[in-house]
Design an enzyme around this catalytic site. Structure first.
Site, PDB file in Angstrom:
ATOM      1  N   LYS A  16       6.614  -5.235   1.392  1.00 56.71           N
ATOM      2  CA  LYS A  16       8.214  -5.230   1.395  1.00 56.71           C
ATOM      3  C   LYS A  16       8.797  -4.139   2.208  1.00 56.71           C
ATOM      4  O   LYS A  16       8.270  -3.283   2.828  1.00 56.71           O
ATOM      5  CB  LYS A  16       8.593  -4.699   0.095  1.00 56.71           C
ATOM      6  CG  LYS A  16       8.271  -3.337  -0.426  1.00 56.71           C
ATOM      7  CD  LYS A  16       9.180  -2.106  -0.042  1.00 56.71           C
ATOM      8  CE  LYS A  16       8.640  -0.787  -0.265  1.00 56.71           C
ATOM      9  NZ  LYS A  16       9.396   0.140   0.209  1.00 56.71           N
ATOM     10  N   ALA A 105       4.871  -0.397   0.804  1.00 54.00           N
ATOM     11  CA  ALA A 105       4.287  -0.868  -0.697  1.00 54.00           C
ATOM     12  C   ALA A 105       2.918  -1.664  -0.635  1.00 54.00           C
ATOM     13  O   ALA A 105       2.607  -2.471  -1.265  1.00 54.00           O
ATOM     14  CB  ALA A 105       5.372  -1.353  -1.404  1.00 54.00           C
ATOM     15  N   SER A 109       1.702  -3.666  -3.690  1.00 49.26           N
ATOM     16  CA  SER A 109       1.459  -5.168  -3.596  1.00 49.26           C
ATOM     17  C   SER A 109       0.130  -5.623  -4.017  1.00 49.26           C
ATOM     18  O   SER A 109      -0.128  -6.690  -4.592  1.00 49.26           O
ATOM     19  CB  SER A 109       2.056  -5.753  -2.131  1.00 49.26           C
ATOM     20  OG  SER A 109       2.302  -6.987  -2.272  1.00 49.26           O
ATOM     21  N   ASP A 141       6.598   1.057  -7.686  1.00 51.75           N
ATOM     22  CA  ASP A 141       6.990  -0.265  -6.703  1.00 51.75           C
ATOM     23  C   ASP A 141       6.137  -1.420  -7.392  1.00 51.75           C
ATOM     24  O   ASP A 141       6.533  -2.588  -6.928  1.00 51.75           O
ATOM     25  CB  ASP A 141       6.449   0.007  -5.303  1.00 51.75           C
ATOM     26  CG  ASP A 141       7.448   0.991  -4.535  1.00 51.75           C
ATOM     27  OD1 ASP A 141       8.672   1.148  -5.066  1.00 51.75           O
ATOM     28  OD2 ASP A 141       7.237   1.425  -3.401  1.00 51.75           O
TER      29      ASP A 141
END
Length: 290
Positions: A16, A105, A109, A141
């Protein structure tokens, strides 16, 4: 234990960037309250999950990552298996492409992909909302990474509002060869003077109208004031991108990754070649919004 639906599967874990990042307060527990426009880009890690004996085992092609309890993949797998009472274990293979500790991230992720992958592997039937609830226990996140796409993130990052897809463009991503401590960045932001808040609401409106110029004109990240001051290479990369045709450029997250937005892939590729010659970036990618 629930019946396994599959014995092996592979998932992509997308990186991201933050098109806008504002800090609006701080909670008593030390967490910062944020308002962010989050956007998935087409840089991804690949994770392969195979059901196995009890326990969680991780293998990776990256020599920079731990493979035990300090890894967010490991923590996500253990959390999901224990929460759902799964007696079997899992072998996880990580093929790493997202820059590490770069404000994109990558670890979050990977954790999100692990929650989704094991949910499918063991046919657990958990909703995306439930996966997001579990994800916030791993990192702020992670809930966004479960959802992906274009979103407004508030709270500590876990309060999510899906937005229409951001206008199409090409994105040049540059990761300089430096390390940035997120803790350092937030501490120095707190110690600094007041900062200019990016127009998050205006960017949301521009996205809803499908206006790329409107999005680019509102790019903003309050953390950049701290990181760019400590790491001048961030400003140098931004200037190179703008000089090579970027409509706008910004640092993602707490850094040090910088991205530039271009109207075409040809422009982004030409800028990539020029930036590569400067030696300012350790890693360079031309990608797009996903």
């Amino acid at each position: 234990m629930m019946k396994r639906q599959r014995d092996i599967l592979t998932r992509k874990a997308y990186a991201k960037i933050n098109l806008g990042l504002d800090v609006v307060g701080r909670l008593e527990n030390g967490y910062h309250q944020v308002r962010m426009i989050m956007q998935t880009v087409g840089i991804y890690d690949r994770l392969t999950f195979a059901a196995g004996e009890s326990g969680v085992r991780i293998a990776t092609d990256s020599g920079e990552l731990p493979t035990g309890p300090d890894n967010l993949i490991y923590r996500a797998a253990v959390l999901l298996l224990e929460t759902c009472g799964v007696e079997a274990g899992v072998d996880i293979r990580l093929e790493k492409h997202i820059p590490i500790a770069a404000g994109m991230a990558g670890g979050s992720s990977d954790a999100a992909a692990t929650l989704q992958g094991l949910n499918e592997l063991f046919a657990l039937g958990l909703s995306q909302e439930r996966l997001r609830q579990l994800g916030v226990r791993i990192g702020a996140d992670v809930p966004y990474c479960v959802m992906g796409g274009t979103a407004l993130a508030e709270g500590i990052g876990e309060v999510l509002t899906p937005l229409p897809p951001a206008p199409r463009c090409s994105v040049l991503v540059a990761r300089p060869d430096i390390q940035v401590s997120t803790k350092y960045v937030y501490e120095h932001l707190d110690a600094g003077e007041s900062w200019q808040h990016p127009d998050i609401d205006g960017m949301r409106a521009a996205i809803e109208k499908g206006s790329l110029p409107g999005v680019v004109s509102r790019l903003g990240n309050v953390l950049e004031t701290v990181t760019a001051h400590a790491c001048p290479v961030i400003g140098q990369i931004k200037r190179e991108m703008l000089d090579r045709g970027a409509m706008g450029s910004l640092m993602s997250g707490s850094g040090p990754t910088v991205f530039g937005i271009y109207g075409s892939g040809e422009q982004a590729q030409a800028a990539r070649i020029c930036l590569e010659k400067t030696g300012l970036a350790r890693e360079l990618f031309v990608t797009e919004f996903v």
